[in-house]
Design a protein around this motif. Structure first.
Motif: not given
Length: 752
Positions: A544-569
Motif C-alpha cells: 500500500s502507498d499509505d502503509f503506516e496509515g493502514d496499520v494505524k487504522k487496523f490497530l484502532k479497529n481490532v482494539n474495539t473488539e478486544l476485552p479489557d485490558p487486552i490491547r494491541l499496540e
DNA sequence: TCCATCCGGGG
DNA sequence: GTGTACGGATGGA
C-alpha cells in the motif's frame, strides 16, 4: 532506623538482628510458628505433648478459597520446626513450615527495606543514596587457572565515594599503590579498609562466585580470620550457589542480579563485566589480554595492572549506580531484604510477593513441592504460544505490532487463578478450563493492583520533566512492576512454584494463541501480508502507498473488539527484514540499527571463523547484498580447503570440569587433555582446553589436537560443522543453497 | 532420540 | 538456614 538488612542468630532462643542506617536493633520476642490443619479427633492437648511445642492458638484462615479453622503452633526456636515437622504431620496437614525465619519476620512485622522501622511495621519511606563500596581482586592464574584459591591474590581495588584504593604487594614503584609486604598483609589490609570505610552496601561482579570465596580460601591458608569488625563473613547456600553474608553490611553481587532479572531486557550478547558496563554505563574497560596478561603485567608492567584493577573497581561502582536503584525498588515491592531479593529469580520474586500478600489477606501459603512432585511437574509439558512459520526471505517495509503485556492482561480479563477454577460458566478457555467470574482470584487481584499502579506511574511520567531524580525513580518503579507483571504467567507453570497450576498455565497460553491468531486473520482480511508472528506479536507488510496509515487504522479497529485490558499496540516500523525460520530473523531500522533474533552464536566452543562469518553475512543480507554475502562465504570455504585459514581462527575451547579419569565419555576436549597430560603438561579441573580438529581418521575426539600441536586442520570439518551451520541459517532464507556454498571439490574449479 | 556433559561470570 | 533451585546447547552412542 531505616531498615537495610536482617539476620538471625542465637542458639537456644530466637534472636533477630535488624540493621540499617541509624544503627542496629535486636528482637528476641518473635516466636517461630507453623499452621496445623488438624484431623477430626485430635485435641490441642495431644499436640502440646510434642516436645518443643510451646503454645497453640486456633485461628481462621483461607485455604485456597475456603475459610478454615487452623492451629497456629508456636516454637521457641526456628530449628525446632524441621525437627518437629514430621511428628506434627501425624495430626494433620502442616503449612508454612518452610518459610525461612527472617522472611517470616519481615512479613509478620510488616517490615520493608528502605523504610523506617516503627511499632506498626514499615513507616516512612526514605529517599537517600546508600554508602556503596565496589571492589575487585586480581590473582595469578597461570598455575591454577580460575580455580578458587589456587594462585596468590596480588591486588585488590576498592572504589567508593571518597575512596579509590589499590592494595598490592611484590611490585614496587607504582604511584598511588598501597604497597604491603605480602599476600597475607594484603588480605588484612582489604578487610581493614572495608571496616574503616563502613559501607552500607558492598558490591562486586561475580563476587559471590569468585572474589569472596577466593579471598576466603587464601585467608584460611594464612590463618587470617575472615571477618569484618569482628563479624564473620558467613557463606549461606542459595541453591547451587553460595552467597557471602556480612552482618551489618548489605552484600550485592551485580552479576547475579543482572543474570537473573535484568538480562532478559538487555541487548548484550553476553554478561561479561565489559559488555554489561558498556551497555548500561557506556564505559569501556581497559584491556589487558586475558589471564596470561595479568601474570605478565604483574611482573613486567605493574602500572598497567594497577590501572586495570582500579578501572574494574570503578566500573563496578558505576554499574552499581545504574543497577542498585532497581534492586532497592524490587526489595521494597517484594518486602524482603536487599540481600535476598538481589539474588532471586523471577519466580522467587513473584512467590515472595504473593506470600506476603497472602499473609495480609489471611490466605494460607501452599507448601513447596517436594523433589518428586517438582520433577513430576517438570515432566509434564503443555502447548505453549503460537509461532507462525515465517514467509521466508526479505520483506520491506515491516510493521511490528504487539499485545501490551498479553499474558498478564489475559489473566486479568479472564480471572485465571488456582482459586477460581470451576466447572461451570461461560468463561471457558480454549484449553477447556473454566474460571469463575464471581469473585476476583488471588493471582488476578494481585496482578491488577500491580498493573494499576504501573499505569498510574506511567501517566505520571508523561507529565514529568525527564532527567530529574524523581523521573528516574518513578521510571525505575514502573520498570520493576513490569518485570514482576511479566513473571506471573511463567510462575504458574514453574515446577517449583507454591501456586503452580497447570490448568491455569494451559488456559493462559490457549487464550494467547486464540487472540494472536484472530489478529492474524483480521490482518489477512485487511490486505496485509502477515510475514511472521510469535506469541504476542505480528509483523505485517503490504504494498500500500499509505502503509503506516493502514496499520494505524487496523490497530484502532481490532482494539474495539478486544476485552479489557487486552490491547494491541504498535511497536514500530522497519525498513527491511530477513526471516529465516521461527525465532530466527533480523530487522533493519531506518537509522541503520539492527534487531537480530536467534541467529547469534556466542558460546566459546564455536570458532572465531564461524562467529565472524555469521555477523558479516547478516549485515550484507539486510542491506540487500545477498550475492556478496554468498561470495564471502564461498571465499571462506575456498580458503579453508586451500588450508589458508589461520589456525587461531579455528580454535575450539572447552573447559575441563573434573579430573580426566572421572569422565565416562571421551569428548574431544577430554581426549586432548589426555594427550596434554602424556606430554607432561599439568592438567587440572577448570582448565580451558583449546584444540583444533585435524584430518586423519576416526571420531572427532580422536582427531582433536591441542592448539599448539596442530599443524594442520580438517577443512571439511570446519566447512560442515562450523562455517556452514553458522551462515546457512541466514542464507537459506534468501535462496542460498548449502550445496552451492559447500562447493564439492569437483565444483571448486568452476567457481574460482 | 536419548543421555551425558558443558556453558555462564570471575583471573 | 523453618527452602536445595537453571535452562539451553552440543556431542556421542
Amino acid at each position: 532506623m531505616i531498615l537495610l538488612g536482617a539476620d538471625y542468630g542465637g542458639d537456644s532462643k530466637t534472636k533477630v538482628v535488624l540493621y540499617g542506617r541509624g544503627g542496629m536493633a535486636i528482637d528476641s520476642d518473635f516466636l517461630p510458628y507453623v499452621y496445623l490443619l488438624p484431623e477430626k479427633e485430635i485435641t490441642q492437648k495431644t499436640v502440646l505433648k510434642i516436645g518443643r511445642v510451646i503454645k497453640i492458638e486456633e485461628v481462621e484462615r483461607i485455604l485456597l478459597n475456603k475459610p478454615v479453622k487452623v492451629w497456629k503452633v508456636y516454637f521457641k526456636h526456628p530449628k525446632d520446626v524441621p525437627i518437629t515437622r514430621g511428628e506434627l504431620r501425624e495430626f494433620g496437614q502442616v503449612l508454612e513450615a518452610d518459610i525461612p525465619f527472617i522472611r517470616r519476620y519481615m512479613i509478620d512485622k510488616n517490615l520493608k527495606p528502605m523504610f523506617e522501622i516503627t511499632d506498626k511495621g514499615a513507616g516512612k519511606e526514605e529517599e537517600f543514596k546508600l554508602r556503596t563500596l565496589a571492589f575487585d581482586i586480581e590473582c595469578l592464574t597461570e598455575e591454577g587457572g580460575l580455580e578458587i584459591g589456587k594462585g596468590p591474590v596480588i591486588m585488590v581495588s576498592l572504589w567508593g565515594e571518597g575512596l579509590q584504593k589499590v592494595i598490592g604487594w611484590g611490585s614496587a614503584d607504582v604511584k598511588g599503590l598501597t604497597l604491603v609486604e605480602d599476600e597475607a598483609a594484603l588480605i588484612r589490609e582489604f578487610l581493614n579498609t572495608v571496616r574503616i570505610y563502613k559501607p552500607e552496601v558492598i558490591v562486586g561482579y561475580n563476587s559471590d562466585g569468585f572474589d569472596w570465596p577466593y579471598l576466603k580460601e587464601r585467608a584460611k591458608m594464612f590463618k587470617i580470620p575472615f571477618e569484618i569488625d569482628k563479624k564473620k563473613i558467613k557463606f549461606v547456600k542459595k541453591g547451587r550457589e553460595m552467597a557471602p553474608k556480612i552482618e551489618g553490611i548489605v552484600n550485592v553481587d551485580l552479576y547475579i542480579f543482572i543474570r537473573n532479572l535484568l538480562s532478559q531486557y538487555m541487548k548484550s550478547e553476553n554478561l561479561k563485566l565489559n559488555t554489561v558496563v558498556s551497555e548500561l554505563v557506556g564505559e569501556e574497560k581497559i584491556k589487558i589480554g586475558g589471564g596470561k596478561g595479568i601474570d605478565d603485567a604483574w611482573r613486567n608492567n605493574p602500572q598497567l595492572l594497577y590501572d586495570y584493577s582500579l578501572q574494574d573497581a570503578k566500573v563496578t561502582y558505576l554499574l552499581a549506580n545504574e543497577v542498585l536503584p532497581m534492586v532497592y525498588t524490587l526489595s521494597k515491592l517484594v518486602g524482603q531484604t536487599i540481600f535476598d531479593v538481589s539474588r532471586m529469580s523471577p519466580g522467587q520474586v513473584v512467590e515472595w510477593l504473593l506470600i506476603r500478600r497472602a499473609h495480609e489477606r489471611g490466605i494460607l501459603t501452599p507448601n513447596r513441592p517436594g523433589y518428586g512432585e517438582a520433577s513430576e511437574r517438570r515432566s509434564l509439558s503443555y502447548e505453549g504460544a503460537f509461532v507462525k512459520e515465517p514467509v521466508k526471505g526479505l520483506h520491506a517495509p515491516i510493521a511490528l505490532c504487539d499485545f501490551r503485556s498479553l499474558y498478564p492482561t489475559i489473566i486479568m480479563a479472564h480471572n485465571i487463578s488456582p482459586d477460581t477454577i470451576t466447572t461451570k460458566g461461560k468463561n471457558q478457555a480454549p484449553s477447556g478450563a473454566r474460571f469463575s467470574q464471581d469473585v476476583k482470584g488471588f493471582i488476578p487481584e494481585t496482578l491488577q493492583s500491580l498493573f494499576d499502579e504501573r499505569m498510574e506511574l506511567k501517566a505520571k511520567l508523561k507529565k514529568m520533566k525527564r532527567d530529574t531524580q524523581e523521573f528516574k525513580a518513578i521510571y525505575t518503579q514502573q520498570n520493576a512492576l513490569k518485570l514482576v507483571l511479566n513473571s506471573f504467567y511463567g510462575y504458574l507453570g514453574y515446577a517449583n512454584a507454591r501456586w503452580y497450576n497447570l490448568d491455569a498455565a494451559k488456559a493462559i497460553t490457549s487464550w494467547g494463541r486464540k487472540y494472536i491468531k484472530d489478529i492474524m486473520d483480521i490482518a489477512d482480511a485487511n490486505k496485509f501480508l502477515v510475514v511472521y508472528g510469535d506469541t504476542d506479536s505480528v509483523m505485517l507488510t503490504s504494498e500500500s502507498d499509505d502503509f503506516e496509515g493502514d496499520v494505524k487504522k487496523f490497530l484502532k479497529n481490532v482494539n474495539t473488539e478486544l476485552p479489557d485490558p487486552i490491547r494491541l499496540e504498535l511497536d514500530g516500523f522497519f525498513v527491511r527484514g530477513v526471516f529465516v525460520t521461527k525465532k530466527r530473523y533480523a530487522l533493519l531500522r531506518d537509522d541503520g540499527s539492527l534487531v537480530v533474533k536467534g541467529l547469534e552464536k556466542v558460546r566459546r566452543d564455536w570458532s572465531d571463523l564461524a562467529r565472524g562469518a555469521q555477523e558479516i553475512v547478516i549485515k550484507l543480507v539486510l542491506e540487500n547484498r545477498v550475492e556478496e554475502a554468498k561470495t564471502h562465504v564461498k571465499s571462506l570455504v575456498k580458503q579453508l580447503r586451500a588450508k589458508e585459514t589461520p589456525l587461531e581462527q579455528l580454535v575450539i575451547r572447552t573447559q575441563l570440569t573434573k579430573s580426566i579419569e572421572s569422565y565416562q565419555q571421551m569428548a574431544p576436549h577430554v581426549k586432548v587433555a589426555k594427550v596434554l597430560k602424556e606430554a607432561g603438561k599439568r592438567i587440572y579441573p577448570g582448565m580451558l582446553i583449546e584444540y583444533i580438529v585435524t584430518p586423519r581418521s576416526g571420531s572427532i575426539s580422536e582427531r582433536s589436537v591441542p592448539k599448539d600441536l596442530a599443524k594442520d586442520y580438517d577443512a571439511e570439518y570446519y566447512v560442515e560443522h562450523q562455517l556452514l551451520p553458522a551462515v546457512m541459517r541466514v542464507l537459506e532464507a534468501v535462496g542460498g543453497k548449502e550445496q552451492e556454498l559447500r562447493m564439492k571439490q569437483t565444483e571448486l574449479d568452476k567457481w574460482f
